[in-house]
Design a protein around this motif. Structure first.
Motif, mmCIF file in Angstrom:
data_model
loop_
_atom_site.group_PDB
_atom_site.id
_atom_site.type_symbol
_atom_site.label_atom_id
_atom_site.label_comp_id
_atom_site.label_asym_id
_atom_site.label_seq_id
_atom_site.Cartn_x
_atom_site.Cartn_y
_atom_site.Cartn_z
ATOM 1 N N TYR A 150 -4.720 7.485 12.270
ATOM 2 C CA TYR A 150 -4.533 6.688 13.481
ATOM 3 C C TYR A 150 -5.139 5.303 13.306
ATOM 4 O O TYR A 150 -6.223 5.147 12.755
ATOM 5 N N GLY A 151 -4.433 4.307 13.809
ATOM 6 C CA GLY A 151 -4.917 2.938 13.763
ATOM 7 C C GLY A 151 -4.361 2.147 14.936
ATOM 8 O O GLY A 151 -3.544 2.629 15.719
ATOM 9 N N ALA A 359 0.228 0.120 7.154
ATOM 10 C CA ALA A 359 -1.028 0.802 6.839
ATOM 11 C C ALA A 359 -0.787 1.909 5.818
ATOM 12 O O ALA A 359 0.260 2.575 5.833
ATOM 13 N N TRP A 361 -3.118 5.248 4.213
ATOM 14 C CA TRP A 361 -4.365 5.967 4.421
ATOM 15 C C TRP A 361 -4.421 7.216 3.551
ATOM 16 O O TRP A 361 -3.403 7.757 3.132
ATOM 17 N N ARG A 379 -8.485 3.937 5.545
ATOM 18 C CA ARG A 379 -7.236 3.363 6.013
ATOM 19 C C ARG A 379 -7.219 1.883 5.655
ATOM 20 O O ARG A 379 -8.178 1.157 5.964
ATOM 21 N N SER A 381 -5.176 -1.409 6.428
ATOM 22 C CA SER A 381 -4.170 -1.961 7.329
ATOM 23 C C SER A 381 -3.925 -3.426 7.018
ATOM 24 O O SER A 381 -4.839 -4.159 6.605
ATOM 25 N N GLU A 414 -10.566 0.187 6.567
ATOM 26 C CA GLU A 414 -11.114 0.923 7.703
ATOM 27 C C GLU A 414 -11.595 2.302 7.259
ATOM 28 O O GLU A 414 -10.859 3.280 7.312
ATOM 29 N N ARG A 416 -13.589 5.888 7.550
ATOM 30 C CA ARG A 416 -13.977 6.813 8.624
ATOM 31 C C ARG A 416 -14.631 8.037 7.987
ATOM 32 O O ARG A 416 -14.181 8.515 6.945
ATOM 33 N N ALA A 436 -12.618 0.328 12.736
ATOM 34 C CA ALA A 436 -11.240 0.284 13.227
ATOM 35 C C ALA A 436 -10.852 -1.151 13.554
ATOM 36 O O ALA A 436 -11.708 -1.978 13.885
ATOM 37 N N THR A 437 -9.553 -1.423 13.475
ATOM 38 C CA THR A 437 -9.020 -2.758 13.727
ATOM 39 C C THR A 437 -7.930 -2.677 14.776
ATOM 40 O O THR A 437 -7.109 -1.759 14.754
ATOM 41 N N GLN A 438 -7.926 -3.639 15.698
ATOM 42 C CA GLN A 438 -6.887 -3.709 16.724
ATOM 43 C C GLN A 438 -6.277 -5.110 16.716
ATOM 44 O O GLN A 438 -6.998 -6.110 16.736
#
Length: 458
Positions: A150-151, A359, A361, A379, A381, A414, A416, A436-438
């Motif tokens: 998830y990203g 992305a 991962w 991940r 991205s 990213e 985790r 995480a990146t948004q």
């Protein structure tokens, strides 16, 4: 005389108290002369012990059967409202429909339904969520370190799945509440091969308002429709095609109007190769729109915006025995965002931007001995701001065009990780971290989210 049914009911009640979870009991029997012979008894549940035994920190698989036990607003069992009862989660405010996780905002949550992304999933300015509880089959909230798959969100992920239709029997139901009515129908098209499930909900406040002469010009309603078709071509393979639509309409005739909603569709192909390989291919589309108009003293004001999301996702899982599992995948997503187009008499402004998110991962989960379990992933991205007349469209205040912005690509690693140490069979310690990146952000003028929040991409 005590029958096997009495014994099964008594046993399920005892186990329910002991496990503290919901139970499903099934049994098969065949008559033998005048007696019923018990052949098998299967008990499954989601107890607190099972929930805390998982490695992933902060993962909450919601028990949908317990929605009816949560407080209901106007007769509606709301998924979002029940989420706000979990530790670390709270609502944005009174009457607001979003939820906040550990200091984040509602715009920093990723909400998906069968792989398609939803934006501002609320009805009536946040009083209800867009999720019809009759249509939901599963829901998981990740409020700790996010899984590597998830990203696009920095606070949490709410992954919702629609319930497939029965492959063997036909069912239909309907509910009339204080503000809305719901119907659901499901059943096989081709038994054991093809099934369909359809659910719909609509409010009817405006129907009562029309009975009062002073309020006949008021429009106030919402609806949502879900549909899921499942095709099972062979054992270990199935294809799901899902559809979701929601819409809110609020207006005062010839004076003002507000309308917003999501239209989403997805196709999921899941397959297995023995007990080792699993493949999931997902294609999704979302179109979120919001428009508002007002005509006061001959001064016309209009505003409309949209978010369009096209995505393709591939997920591969390799099982390395009972205690170790590898997962990797790739995702490509195209975003087109009109953050706002508004006009106030002769003055108008428009801003449309496009972005391309990609992305890769890889993740690992497994156990080392009896005490240590690990879930870790990386991940990578990449977000590209697309330029050119096909991807950008600007009109500045006063009607003049603004110059195009430059093309940029941002690459973000990213990592985790979640670690669990089991002290004994009843106690464990978990720790985790996540980067995480948004890239898509809501620009809000208040502390709560509204359907007309503007959006911007970096």
């Amino acid at each position: 005389m005590v029958t096997w049914r009495d014994a099964a009911v008594w046993l399920s009640g005892v186990l329910s108290v002991w496990c503290g979870g919901s139970l499903h009991v099934s049994a098969q029997s065949e008559p033998a002369d005048s007696m019923m012979m018990l052949e098998g008894l299967v008990v499954t549940g989601q107890s607190a012990r099972q929930r805390i035994s998982g490695v992933q920190l902060g993962a909450e698989r919601l028990e949908l059967t317990k929605l009816s036990l949560t407080p209901a607003l106007f007769g509606e069992n709301d998924l979002i409202k029940s989420i706000t009862l979990l530790p670390g989660v709270h609502g944005e405010g009174e009457g607001a429909g979003g939820f906040e996780v550990r200091g984040g905002t509602a715009a920093q949550n990723l909400v998906t339904i069968d792989g398609a992304t939803l934006y501002n999933p609320s009805h009536v300015m946040g009083i209800f969520s867009t999720f019809n509880d009759d249509a939901i089959g599963s829901a998981t909230l990740y409020k700790g370190p996010l899984p590597a798959a998830y990203g696009g969100a920095v606070s949490s992920v709410l992954d919702v799945g629609l319930a497939p239709g029965s492959m063997t029997d036909y069912h239909a139901s309907g509910t009339i509440g204080l503000l809305a009515a719901k119907i659901k129908a499901e059943g096989p098209v081709v038994k054991e091969k093809l099934s369909v499930a359809v659910a719909a909900r609509r409010s009817y406040v405006d129907m009562f308002l029309k009975m009062v002469p002073e309020y006949r010009d008021i429009v106030m309603n919402f609806y949502d429709v879900t549909a899921k078709v499942r095709y099972n071509p062979c054992p270990g393979n199935y294809v799901d095609v899902s559809f979701f639509a929601s819409r809110d309409n609020e207006a005062i005739s010839k004076l003002m109007s507000m309308r917003w909603g999501n239209v989403a569709a997805s196709a999921n192909w899941s397959s297995r190769s023995g007990d080792v390989w699993r493949f999931v291919t997902t294609a999704g589309f979302t179109n979120y729109t919001a428009d508002m108009g007002m005509d006061i003293m001959n001064a016309d004001r209009t505003l409309d915006e949209y978010i369009r999301n096209f995505s393709l996702n591939e997920r591969v899982t390799l099982s390395l025995g009972e205690k170790h599992e590898l997962e990797w995948g790739i995702r490509s997503e195209l975003l087109r965002v009109k953050s706002a187009e508004w006009a106030m008499g002769p003055v108008r402004e428009r801003e449309v931007r496009s972005g391309w998110q990609n992305a890769l991962w890889m993740a690992y989960s497994g156990s080392f001995g009896e005490h240590v379990s690990l879930s870790a992933g990386m991940r990578l991205s990449a977000f590209s701001a697309l330029t050119g007349k096909r991807f950008e469209d600007f009109v500045a205040i006063g009607g003049g065009e603004s110059p195009e912005s430059g093309r940029h690509t941002y690459v973000d690693p990213e990592p985790r990780v979640s670690v669990k140490y089991s002290v004994d069979g009843h106690h464990n310690i978990k720790a985790g971290a996540c980067v995480a990146t948004q890239n898509l952000h809501a620009i809000r003028s208040s502390s709560t989210s509204f359907p007309f929040d503007r959006y911007a991409m970096r």
